[in-house]
Write a protein that holds these residues in place. Structure first.
Motif, PDB file in Angstrom:
ATOM      1  N   TYR A   4       2.385  -5.090   9.218  1.00  0.00           N
ATOM      2  CA  TYR A   4       3.085  -3.788   8.735  1.00  0.00           C
ATOM      3  C   TYR A   4       2.001  -3.240   7.812  1.00  0.00           C
ATOM      4  CZ  TYR A   4       7.585  -5.210  10.727  1.00  0.00           C
ATOM      5  OH  TYR A   4       8.585  -5.478  11.388  1.00  0.00           O
ATOM      6  N   ASP A   5       2.158  -1.994   7.475  1.00  0.00           N
ATOM      7  CA  ASP A   5       1.574  -1.369   6.516  1.00  0.00           C
ATOM      8  C   ASP A   5       2.209  -1.499   5.105  1.00  0.00           C
ATOM      9  OD1 ASP A   5      -0.508   0.096   7.922  1.00  0.00           O
ATOM     10  OD2 ASP A   5       0.794   1.945   7.997  1.00  0.00           O
ATOM     11  N   HIS A   7       2.359  -0.282   1.108  1.00  0.00           N
ATOM     12  CA  HIS A   7       2.143   0.779  -0.047  1.00  0.00           C
ATOM     13  C   HIS A   7       2.163   0.052  -1.353  1.00  0.00           C
ATOM     14  CE1 HIS A   7       2.524   3.591   3.155  1.00  0.00           C
ATOM     15  NE2 HIS A   7       3.804   3.144   3.469  1.00  0.00           N
ATOM     16  N   LYS A  15       5.870  -1.596  -1.369  1.00  0.00           N
ATOM     17  CA  LYS A  15       6.915  -1.454  -0.431  1.00  0.00           C
ATOM     18  C   LYS A  15       6.263  -1.688   0.862  1.00  0.00           C
ATOM     19  CE  LYS A  15       7.407   3.533   0.161  1.00  0.00           C
ATOM     20  NZ  LYS A  15       8.349   4.623   0.309  1.00  0.00           N
ATOM     21  N   TRP A  16       7.232  -1.890   1.702  1.00  0.00           N
ATOM     22  CA  TRP A  16       6.750  -2.112   3.427  1.00  0.00           C
ATOM     23  C   TRP A  16       6.648  -0.655   3.958  1.00  0.00           C
ATOM     24  CZ3 TRP A  16       4.175  -5.988   4.457  1.00  0.00           C
ATOM     25  CH2 TRP A  16       4.528  -7.312   4.133  1.00  0.00           C
ATOM     26  N   GLY A  17       5.844  -0.675   4.617  1.00  0.00           N
ATOM     27  CA  GLY A  17       5.638   0.560   5.524  1.00  0.00           C
ATOM     28  C   GLY A  17       5.745   0.603   6.885  1.00  0.00           C
ATOM     29  N   ASN A  18       5.151   1.367   7.869  1.00  0.00           N
ATOM     30  CA  ASN A  18       5.474   1.308   9.131  1.00  0.00           C
ATOM     31  C   ASN A  18       5.035  -0.060   9.992  1.00  0.00           C
ATOM     32  OD1 ASN A  18       6.493   3.912   9.131  1.00  0.00           O
ATOM     33  ND2 ASN A  18       4.562   4.730   9.235  1.00  0.00           N
ATOM     34  N   PHE A  19       5.658  -0.311  10.965  1.00  0.00           N
ATOM     35  CA  PHE A  19       5.282  -1.317  11.878  1.00  0.00           C
ATOM     36  C   PHE A  19       3.962  -1.155  12.467  1.00  0.00           C
ATOM     37  CE2 PHE A  19       5.156  -3.121  16.158  1.00  0.00           C
ATOM     38  CZ  PHE A  19       5.281  -4.392  16.002  1.00  0.00           C
ATOM     39  N   ARG A  20       2.852  -1.825  12.642  1.00  0.00           N
ATOM     40  CA  ARG A  20       1.697  -1.660  13.335  1.00  0.00           C
ATOM     41  C   ARG A  20       1.353  -2.443  14.330  1.00  0.00           C
ATOM     42  NH1 ARG A  20       0.303   3.260  12.123  1.00  0.00           N
ATOM     43  NH2 ARG A  20       0.678   3.753   9.919  1.00  0.00           N
ATOM     44  N   GLN A  21       1.700  -3.554  14.480  1.00  0.00           N
ATOM     45  CA  GLN A  21       1.329  -4.343  15.662  1.00  0.00           C
ATOM     46  C   GLN A  21       2.055  -5.539  15.933  1.00  0.00           C
ATOM     47  OE1 GLN A  21      -3.093  -5.428  14.953  1.00  0.00           O
ATOM     48  NE2 GLN A  21      -2.931  -7.092  16.808  1.00  0.00           N
ATOM     49  N   THR A  32      10.535  -7.764  16.940  1.00  0.00           N
ATOM     50  CA  THR A  32       9.655  -8.436  15.961  1.00  0.00           C
ATOM     51  C   THR A  32       9.934  -9.648  15.511  1.00  0.00           C
ATOM     52  OG1 THR A  32      10.713  -7.653  13.790  1.00  0.00           O
ATOM     53  CG2 THR A  32       8.837  -6.296  14.849  1.00  0.00           C
ATOM     54  N   LYS A  36       6.446 -10.718   8.061  1.00  0.00           N
ATOM     55  CA  LYS A  36       5.779  -9.531   7.814  1.00  0.00           C
ATOM     56  C   LYS A  36       4.527 -10.035   7.253  1.00  0.00           C
ATOM     57  CE  LYS A  36       9.633  -6.554   7.310  1.00  0.00           C
ATOM     58  NZ  LYS A  36      10.270  -5.696   6.405  1.00  0.00           N
TER      59      LYS A  36
END
Length: 116
Positions: A4-5, A7, A15-21, A32, A36
């Motif tokens: 996840y990204d 921030h 804080k957690w951002g968008n899912f990436r992989q 998922t 994380k």
């Protein structure tokens, strides 16, 4: 361990951002694994919401202190107003203390998540 990204705010909070992989553990599409990991960290110049709330409450507290000092200089006519402002200051101090506790708890969680 999906990625996840993250921030990161100027105050140090995050804080957690968008899912990436997806990771290798999860084979189903759209699912998922629950763990994380950081894919990319984005540094943001602003403060987090908790810091904004603390700043707002500290400004309100300073305004109440200014009112009390003004009323005390003007004489002994404002006893009820002074008492009410003292109560408001005590409530603001309690709220600020709780918000600072929440920030410390979140920062402690970062250390717990970083060391499995």
């Amino acid at each position: 361990m999906c990625f996840y990204d993250m921030h990161r705010f100027a105050c140090g909070d995050w804080k957690w951002g968008n899912f990436r992989q997806h990771c290798a553990k999860e084979y189903r599409m759209g699912e998922t694994c629950g763990m994380k990991l950081v894919f990319h960290t984005t540094h943001l110049p602003q403060k987090c919401k908790i810091c904004d709330k603390v700043d707002c409450k500290q400004r309100k507290r300073a305004a109440e202190v200014d009112r009390i000092s003004r009323w005390q200089r003007e004489g002994s006519r404002f006893h009820a107003s002074i008492d009410k402002s003292m109560e408001a200051i005590a409530n603001l101090d309690n709220e600020i203390r709780n918000l600072n506790y929440e920030m410390a708890r979140r920062r402690q969680q970062i250390g717990a998540q970083a060391c499995p």
